[in-house]
Design a protein around this motif. Sequence first.
Motif, PDB file in Angstrom:
ATOM      1  N   UNK A  31       2.286  -3.746  -3.431  1.00  0.00           N
ATOM      2  CA  UNK A  31       1.334  -4.798  -3.056  1.00  0.00           C
ATOM      3  C   UNK A  31       1.734  -5.428  -1.720  1.00  0.00           C
ATOM      4  N   UNK A  32       3.012  -5.669  -1.501  1.00  0.00           N
ATOM      5  CA  UNK A  32       3.469  -6.248  -0.238  1.00  0.00           C
ATOM      6  C   UNK A  32       3.184  -5.310   0.935  1.00  0.00           C
ATOM      7  N   UNK A  33       3.361  -4.028   0.722  1.00  0.00           N
ATOM      8  CA  UNK A  33       3.065  -3.053   1.773  1.00  0.00           C
ATOM      9  C   UNK A  33       1.577  -3.059   2.115  1.00  0.00           C
ATOM     10  N   UNK A  34       0.729  -3.120   1.087  1.00  0.00           N
ATOM     11  CA  UNK A  34      -0.709  -3.206   1.338  1.00  0.00           C
ATOM     12  C   UNK A  34      -1.060  -4.482   2.081  1.00  0.00           C
ATOM     13  N   UNK A  35      -0.424  -5.576   1.721  1.00  0.00           N
ATOM     14  CA  UNK A  35      -0.674  -6.857   2.373  1.00  0.00           C
ATOM     15  C   UNK A  35      -0.306  -6.783   3.853  1.00  0.00           C
ATOM     16  N   UNK A  36       0.868  -6.262   4.150  1.00  0.00           N
ATOM     17  CA  UNK A  36       1.321  -6.150   5.535  1.00  0.00           C
ATOM     18  C   UNK A  36       0.458  -5.184   6.336  1.00  0.00           C
ATOM     19  N   UNK A  37       0.091  -4.071   5.727  1.00  0.00           N
ATOM     20  CA  UNK A  37      -0.704  -3.054   6.425  1.00  0.00           C
ATOM     21  C   UNK A  37      -2.120  -3.529   6.718  1.00  0.00           C
ATOM     22  N   UNK A  38      -2.666  -4.313   5.801  1.00  0.00           N
ATOM     23  CA  UNK A  38      -4.062  -4.751   5.942  1.00  0.00           C
ATOM     24  C   UNK A  38      -4.201  -6.078   6.670  1.00  0.00           C
ATOM     25  N   UNK A  39      -3.115  -6.839   6.761  1.00  0.00           N
ATOM     26  CA  UNK A  39      -3.191  -8.174   7.341  1.00  0.00           C
ATOM     27  C   UNK A  39      -3.828  -9.176   6.401  1.00  0.00           C
ATOM     28  N   UNK A  40      -3.925  -8.818   5.144  1.00  0.00           N
ATOM     29  CA  UNK A  40      -4.563  -9.662   4.126  1.00  0.00           C
ATOM     30  C   UNK A  40      -3.483 -10.267   3.237  1.00  0.00           C
ATOM     31  N   UNK A  41      -3.494 -11.594   3.129  1.00  0.00           N
ATOM     32  CA  UNK A  41      -2.526 -12.246   2.233  1.00  0.00           C
ATOM     33  C   UNK A  41      -2.955 -12.001   0.793  1.00  0.00           C
ATOM     34  N   UNK A  42      -2.053 -11.449   0.002  1.00  0.00           N
ATOM     35  CA  UNK A  42      -2.332 -11.157  -1.402  1.00  0.00           C
ATOM     36  C   UNK A  42      -1.447 -12.065  -2.241  1.00  0.00           C
ATOM     37  N   UNK A  43      -2.079 -12.952  -2.981  1.00  0.00           N
ATOM     38  CA  UNK A  43      -1.364 -13.894  -3.841  1.00  0.00           C
ATOM     39  C   UNK A  43      -1.018 -13.233  -5.174  1.00  0.00           C
ATOM     40  N   UNK A  44      -0.054 -13.803  -5.860  1.00  0.00           N
ATOM     41  CA  UNK A  44       0.354 -13.254  -7.157  1.00  0.00           C
ATOM     42  C   UNK A  44      -0.815 -13.212  -8.143  1.00  0.00           C
ATOM     43  N   UNK A  45      -1.697 -14.194  -8.082  1.00  0.00           N
ATOM     44  CA  UNK A  45      -2.879 -14.207  -8.959  1.00  0.00           C
ATOM     45  C   UNK A  45      -3.819 -13.039  -8.689  1.00  0.00           C
ATOM     46  N   UNK A  46      -3.701 -12.414  -7.503  1.00  0.00           N
ATOM     47  CA  UNK A  46      -4.556 -11.289  -7.122  1.00  0.00           C
ATOM     48  C   UNK A  46      -3.992  -9.942  -7.565  1.00  0.00           C
ATOM     49  N   UNK A  47      -2.752  -9.897  -8.010  1.00  0.00           N
ATOM     50  CA  UNK A  47      -2.095  -8.636  -8.354  1.00  0.00           C
ATOM     51  C   UNK A  47      -2.875  -7.783  -9.351  1.00  0.00           C
ATOM     52  N   UNK A  48      -3.515  -8.374 -10.358  1.00  0.00           N
ATOM     53  CA  UNK A  48      -4.258  -7.523 -11.306  1.00  0.00           C
ATOM     54  C   UNK A  48      -5.333  -6.662 -10.637  1.00  0.00           C
ATOM     55  N   UNK A  49      -5.874  -7.097  -9.513  1.00  0.00           N
ATOM     56  CA  UNK A  49      -6.880  -6.309  -8.805  1.00  0.00           C
ATOM     57  C   UNK A  49      -6.292  -4.999  -8.285  1.00  0.00           C
ATOM     58  N   UNK A  50      -4.974  -4.963  -8.111  1.00  0.00           N
ATOM     59  CA  UNK A  50      -4.313  -3.788  -7.542  1.00  0.00           C
ATOM     60  C   UNK A  50      -3.761  -2.837  -8.597  1.00  0.00           C
ATOM     61  N   UNK A  51      -4.143  -3.053  -9.842  1.00  0.00           N
ATOM     62  CA  UNK A  51      -3.697  -2.175 -10.922  1.00  0.00           C
ATOM     63  C   UNK A  51      -4.290  -0.778 -10.791  1.00  0.00           C
TER      64      UNK A  51
END
Length: 65
Positions: A31-51
């Motif tokens: 998830x952190x790699x996706x956040x850094x690559x996309x420039x999108x801040x991903x909060x812990x509450x958003x993690x289920x979307x990345x399942x």
Amino acid sequence: MAPDTDPAALPQDADIRDALELDSLDFLTYVQTLSESSGCRIEEDDYPAFATIAGGADFLAVHAT
């Protein structure tokens, strides 16, 4: 990641953690790699979307800058 798994062959709705045998730290790194690559801040509450691949793609399509 499971050594005999081809990530490109995963169904879009497969549970990434199960399919790739990711533990909690591996998933966090993913998830952190996706956040850094996309420039999108991903909060812990958003993690289920990345399942799943589809869920993560949908999230990033809406939230990425």
